[in-house]
Write an enzyme that holds these catalytic residues in place. Sequence first.
Site, PDB file in Angstrom:
ATOM      1  N   SER A  98     -10.749  -1.019   2.601  1.00  0.00           N
ATOM      2  CA  SER A  98     -10.325  -1.110   3.902  1.00  0.00           C
ATOM      3  C   SER A  98      -9.753   0.568   4.747  1.00  0.00           C
ATOM      4  O   SER A  98      -9.094   1.175   3.827  1.00  0.00           O
ATOM      5  CB  SER A  98      -8.947  -1.870   4.000  1.00  0.00           C
TER       6      SER A  98
ATOM      7  N   GLU B  22      -5.935   4.143   5.976  1.00  0.00           N
ATOM      8  CA  GLU B  22      -5.048   3.483   4.627  1.00  0.00           C
ATOM      9  C   GLU B  22      -5.642   4.800   3.301  1.00  0.00           C
ATOM     10  O   GLU B  22      -4.885   5.385   2.539  1.00  0.00           O
ATOM     11  CB  GLU B  22      -5.337   2.605   4.376  1.00  0.00           C
TER      12      GLU B  22
ATOM     13  N   ARG C 177       0.518  -1.146  -0.074  1.00  0.00           N
ATOM     14  CA  ARG C 177       0.313   0.262   0.000  1.00  0.00           C
ATOM     15  C   ARG C 177       0.880   1.103   0.156  1.00  0.00           C
ATOM     16  O   ARG C 177       0.393   2.289   0.632  1.00  0.00           O
ATOM     17  CB  ARG C 177      -0.857   0.194   0.929  1.00  0.00           C
TER      18      ARG C 177
HETATM   19  P1  FAD Z   1      -8.751   8.175  -6.043  1.00  0.00           P
HETATM   20  O1  FAD Z   1      -9.481   8.021  -4.958  1.00  0.00           O
HETATM   21  O2  FAD Z   1      -9.505   9.114  -6.696  1.00  0.00           O
HETATM   22  O3  FAD Z   1      -7.593   8.547  -5.424  1.00  0.00           O
HETATM   23  C1  FAD Z   1      -7.029   8.264  -4.877  1.00  0.00           C
HETATM   24  C2  FAD Z   1      -5.850   8.589  -4.058  1.00  0.00           C
HETATM   25  O4  FAD Z   1      -4.177   8.804  -5.849  1.00  0.00           O
HETATM   26  C3  FAD Z   1      -5.677  10.161  -4.385  1.00  0.00           C
HETATM   27  O5  FAD Z   1      -4.714  10.715  -4.000  1.00  0.00           O
HETATM   28  C4  FAD Z   1      -5.180  10.838  -5.602  1.00  0.00           C
HETATM   29  O6  FAD Z   1      -5.081  11.925  -5.472  1.00  0.00           O
HETATM   30  C5  FAD Z   1      -4.231   9.981  -6.292  1.00  0.00           C
HETATM   31  N1  FAD Z   1      -4.218   9.808  -8.072  1.00  0.00           N
HETATM   32  C6  FAD Z   1      -5.579   9.254  -8.442  1.00  0.00           C
HETATM   33  N2  FAD Z   1      -5.805   9.382 -10.017  1.00  0.00           N
HETATM   34  C7  FAD Z   1      -4.122   9.596  -9.919  1.00  0.00           C
HETATM   35  C8  FAD Z   1      -3.543  10.418 -11.069  1.00  0.00           C
HETATM   36  N3  FAD Z   1      -4.251  10.158 -12.269  1.00  0.00           N
HETATM   37  N4  FAD Z   1      -2.623  10.884 -10.891  1.00  0.00           N
HETATM   38  C9  FAD Z   1      -1.725  11.092 -10.044  1.00  0.00           C
HETATM   39  N5  FAD Z   1      -2.806  10.810  -8.653  1.00  0.00           N
HETATM   40  C10 FAD Z   1      -3.687   9.941  -8.443  1.00  0.00           C
HETATM   41  N6  FAD Z   1      -7.456  -1.238  -2.808  1.00  0.00           N
HETATM   42  C11 FAD Z   1      -6.453  -2.088  -3.229  1.00  0.00           C
HETATM   43  O7  FAD Z   1      -5.334  -2.220  -3.475  1.00  0.00           O
HETATM   44  N7  FAD Z   1      -7.102  -3.818  -3.099  1.00  0.00           N
HETATM   45  C12 FAD Z   1      -8.530  -3.706  -2.799  1.00  0.00           C
HETATM   46  O8  FAD Z   1      -8.730  -5.169  -2.916  1.00  0.00           O
HETATM   47  C13 FAD Z   1      -9.380  -2.789  -2.572  1.00  0.00           C
HETATM   48  N8  FAD Z   1     -10.756  -2.382  -2.148  1.00  0.00           N
HETATM   49  C14 FAD Z   1     -11.485  -2.088  -2.631  1.00  0.00           C
HETATM   50  C15 FAD Z   1     -13.042  -2.452  -2.062  1.00  0.00           C
HETATM   51  C16 FAD Z   1     -13.752  -1.044  -2.206  1.00  0.00           C
HETATM   52  C17 FAD Z   1     -15.055  -1.142  -2.127  1.00  0.00           C
HETATM   53  C18 FAD Z   1     -13.307   0.393  -2.045  1.00  0.00           C
HETATM   54  C19 FAD Z   1     -14.553   1.624  -1.906  1.00  0.00           C
HETATM   55  C20 FAD Z   1     -12.289   0.512  -2.501  1.00  0.00           C
HETATM   56  C21 FAD Z   1     -11.625  -0.176  -2.487  1.00  0.00           C
HETATM   57  N9  FAD Z   1      -9.669  -0.352  -3.089  1.00  0.00           N
HETATM   58  C22 FAD Z   1      -9.057  -0.854  -3.096  1.00  0.00           C
HETATM   59  C23 FAD Z   1      -9.441   0.892  -2.442  1.00  0.00           C
HETATM   60  C24 FAD Z   1      -9.249   1.150  -3.991  1.00  0.00           C
HETATM   61  O9  FAD Z   1     -10.122   0.711  -4.802  1.00  0.00           O
HETATM   62  C25 FAD Z   1      -7.776   1.884  -4.633  1.00  0.00           C
HETATM   63  O10 FAD Z   1      -7.340   2.504  -3.625  1.00  0.00           O
HETATM   64  C26 FAD Z   1      -7.932   2.169  -6.114  1.00  0.00           C
HETATM   65  O11 FAD Z   1      -7.073   2.148  -6.853  1.00  0.00           O
HETATM   66  C27 FAD Z   1      -8.047   4.076  -6.391  1.00  0.00           C
HETATM   67  O12 FAD Z   1      -8.994   4.504  -7.544  1.00  0.00           O
HETATM   68  P2  FAD Z   1      -9.507   6.105  -7.846  1.00  0.00           P
HETATM   69  O13 FAD Z   1      -9.606   5.898  -9.043  1.00  0.00           O
HETATM   70  O14 FAD Z   1     -10.638   5.879  -7.352  1.00  0.00           O
HETATM   71  O15 FAD Z   1      -8.467   6.749  -6.227  1.00  0.00           O
HETATM   72  N1  EPU Z   2     -11.160 -11.369   9.441  1.00  0.00           N
HETATM   73  C1  EPU Z   2     -11.361 -10.769  10.295  1.00  0.00           C
HETATM   74  N2  EPU Z   2     -13.083  -9.883  11.004  1.00  0.00           N
HETATM   75  C2  EPU Z   2     -13.480  -9.573  10.045  1.00  0.00           C
HETATM   76  C3  EPU Z   2     -12.372  -8.892   8.591  1.00  0.00           C
HETATM   77  C4  EPU Z   2     -11.808 -10.375   8.259  1.00  0.00           C
HETATM   78  O1  EPU Z   2     -11.173 -11.185  12.222  1.00  0.00           O
HETATM   79  O2  EPU Z   2     -14.444  -8.766  10.162  1.00  0.00           O
HETATM   80  C5  EPU Z   2     -10.074 -11.698   9.316  1.00  0.00           C
HETATM   81  C6  EPU Z   2      -9.891 -12.856   8.656  1.00  0.00           C
HETATM   82  O3  EPU Z   2     -10.428 -13.665   9.406  1.00  0.00           O
HETATM   83  C7  EPU Z   2      -8.833 -12.678   7.651  1.00  0.00           C
HETATM   84  C8  EPU Z   2      -8.080 -11.733   7.354  1.00  0.00           C
HETATM   85  O4  EPU Z   2      -8.924 -11.349   8.721  1.00  0.00           O
HETATM   86  O5  EPU Z   2      -8.298 -14.637   8.129  1.00  0.00           O
HETATM   87  C9  EPU Z   2      -7.927 -11.384   6.799  1.00  0.00           C
HETATM   88  O6  EPU Z   2      -9.392 -10.637   5.969  1.00  0.00           O
HETATM   89  P1  EPU Z   2      -9.257 -10.252   4.517  1.00  0.00           P
HETATM   90  O7  EPU Z   2      -9.486 -11.672   3.899  1.00  0.00           O
HETATM   91  O8  EPU Z   2     -11.268 -10.094   3.809  1.00  0.00           O
HETATM   92  O9  EPU Z   2      -8.101  -9.418   4.151  1.00  0.00           O
HETATM   93  P2  EPU Z   2      -8.096  -8.417   5.182  1.00  0.00           P
HETATM   94  O10 EPU Z   2      -7.049  -7.962   4.999  1.00  0.00           O
HETATM   95  O11 EPU Z   2      -8.699  -7.845   6.142  1.00  0.00           O
HETATM   96  C10 EPU Z   2      -6.815  -6.895   2.757  1.00  0.00           C
HETATM   97  C11 EPU Z   2      -6.519  -5.916   1.745  1.00  0.00           C
HETATM   98  C12 EPU Z   2      -8.059  -5.849   1.069  1.00  0.00           C
HETATM   99  C13 EPU Z   2      -8.101  -6.603   0.044  1.00  0.00           C
HETATM  100  C14 EPU Z   2      -7.635  -8.353   0.571  1.00  0.00           C
HETATM  101  C15 EPU Z   2      -7.586  -9.649   0.086  1.00  0.00           C
HETATM  102  C16 EPU Z   2      -5.820  -4.280   3.240  1.00  0.00           C
HETATM  103  C17 EPU Z   2      -5.600  -3.372   4.583  1.00  0.00           C
HETATM  104  N3  EPU Z   2      -6.772  -4.704   2.681  1.00  0.00           N
HETATM  105  O12 EPU Z   2      -8.131  -6.852   3.556  1.00  0.00           O
HETATM  106  O13 EPU Z   2      -7.998  -4.477   0.716  1.00  0.00           O
HETATM  107  O14 EPU Z   2      -9.265  -7.152  -0.797  1.00  0.00           O
HETATM  108  O15 EPU Z   2      -6.951  -8.557   1.470  1.00  0.00           O
HETATM  109  O16 EPU Z   2      -6.680  -9.469  -0.128  1.00  0.00           O
HETATM  110  O17 EPU Z   2      -4.075  -5.067   2.962  1.00  0.00           O
HETATM  111  C18 EPU Z   2      -8.606  -2.405   0.552  1.00  0.00           C
HETATM  112  O18 EPU Z   2      -7.745  -1.979   0.098  1.00  0.00           O
HETATM  113  O19 EPU Z   2      -9.355  -1.281   0.362  1.00  0.00           O
HETATM  114  C19 EPU Z   2      -9.097  -3.475   0.580  1.00  0.00           C
HETATM  115  C20 EPU Z   2      -9.533  -4.309   0.132  1.00  0.00           C
END
Ligand code: FAD
Ligand code: EPU
Length: 342
Positions: free
Chosen positions: A238, A334, A164
Amino acid sequence: MKLYHDKLMYEHNTLALHARADTFACVTNDAELLEALAWARTAGVDVVVLGQGSNIILAGDVQALVVQQAVRGIEVLDASDTDVILRVAAGENWHKLVQWTLQNGYYGLENLALIPGTVGASPIQNIGAYGVELHSLLLRVHARRIADDKPVTLDNAACQFGYRDSVFKRECKDQLVITAIDIKLSRRPSVNIGYPALAAFFADRPHIEPTPQAVFDAVVGIRSSKLPDPSVEPNAGSFFKNPSLRSEAAARLLAKHPDLPCFSQGSGSVKVSAAWLIEQCGWKGHRAGDQGVHPQHALVLVNYGSGSGAQLLTLANKIVASVYEKFGVALEIEPRIYGFNL
Ligand code: FAD
Ligand code: EPU
């Protein structure tokens, strides 16, 4: 390029927070981007780059020109029997890119299915999920410098990717508008199903062959079952990072709490589950007014109505304090916070 003043940002952040931007422009090509940057320089205002707002917290109004990067396009730069190199414009939707690559027989992005947001934001926090991080597929990032429009290219090493984390959150913070990324994908199907939830999915279903399409479907299914859809329950995914502890500190914690999920990082550090720590402090399903912690995933904070970013951060701070008090572990938020010191 059209400028909007005093723009309500409600539709431009997945937490559906009601902050405003002083000025807003959506740019769909390079000329519009240059126009927007020139306008900000002349007006003497800061530039905040926006994708789809899925990783931001608007704690207050944004005193800046918010430039939404919406430049589109996917180009095949090179292809061999084994690999393909793609240049993808920053405004493309990430999940649609994953679908497009699969449809074209380009493999490697399956585990990153259903991550909201744009391609341009993907290098900022080195998006990752289900055992794959962007850095393992990314060759280069193309950008323009906000200060003087200069085009710059950073290779993978220059991006200094971590969990991240990247140079775009540190030395290059707020200095660049990412315009495109180059990624290298495989034309030979190969899958990565080591992540516990994915491994369990295929172990429970021995009749399903783990093809790239099956991995894509599994990731979409697993994610949909545990993460709330922001269009129904506004959230930013997250809210906290999983903390990384030195091995000795993690061992001490594990001795007291053997159920704590953790992942060894190699290099003497261990990543522990922030969701587990938060759940153990009793926050999962907590709701106070319009803010809450999702009942299915303790890492996801939800804006259930007209809550403000500042209120959400107050809840986040209470969670951080209680996790620190119970476990001695410091959680880090995050998403990027805007609307404070701008
Ligand atoms: P924004 O929210 O619009 O911007 C985020 C940051 O990036 C800001 O600081 C912005 O200035 C900068 N930025 C955006 N575009 C540019 C650009 N073109 N040039 C320079 N800077 C820029 N993230 C994960 O890593 N793994 C996950 O599994 C994951 N799951 C998610 C699930 C949900 C339901 C949600 C809501 C979010 C999740 N995220 C996850 C976080 C998010 O999806 C990512 O961080 C994604 O890359 C953000 O994209 P965005 O276009 O919405 O960025
Ligand atoms: N868990 C709990 N309680 C909960 C949820 C999860 O104890 O309420 C435990 C689960 O049982 C599991 C562990 O936490 O053992 C990990 O859970 P999960 O697989 O859901 O992943 P996470 O660590 O919670 C991370 C990323 C997610 C990404 C998933 C899958 C971060 C901060 N988050 O979540 O990214 O999708 O792994 O790889 O690293 C995001 O960045 O926005 C995001 C959703």
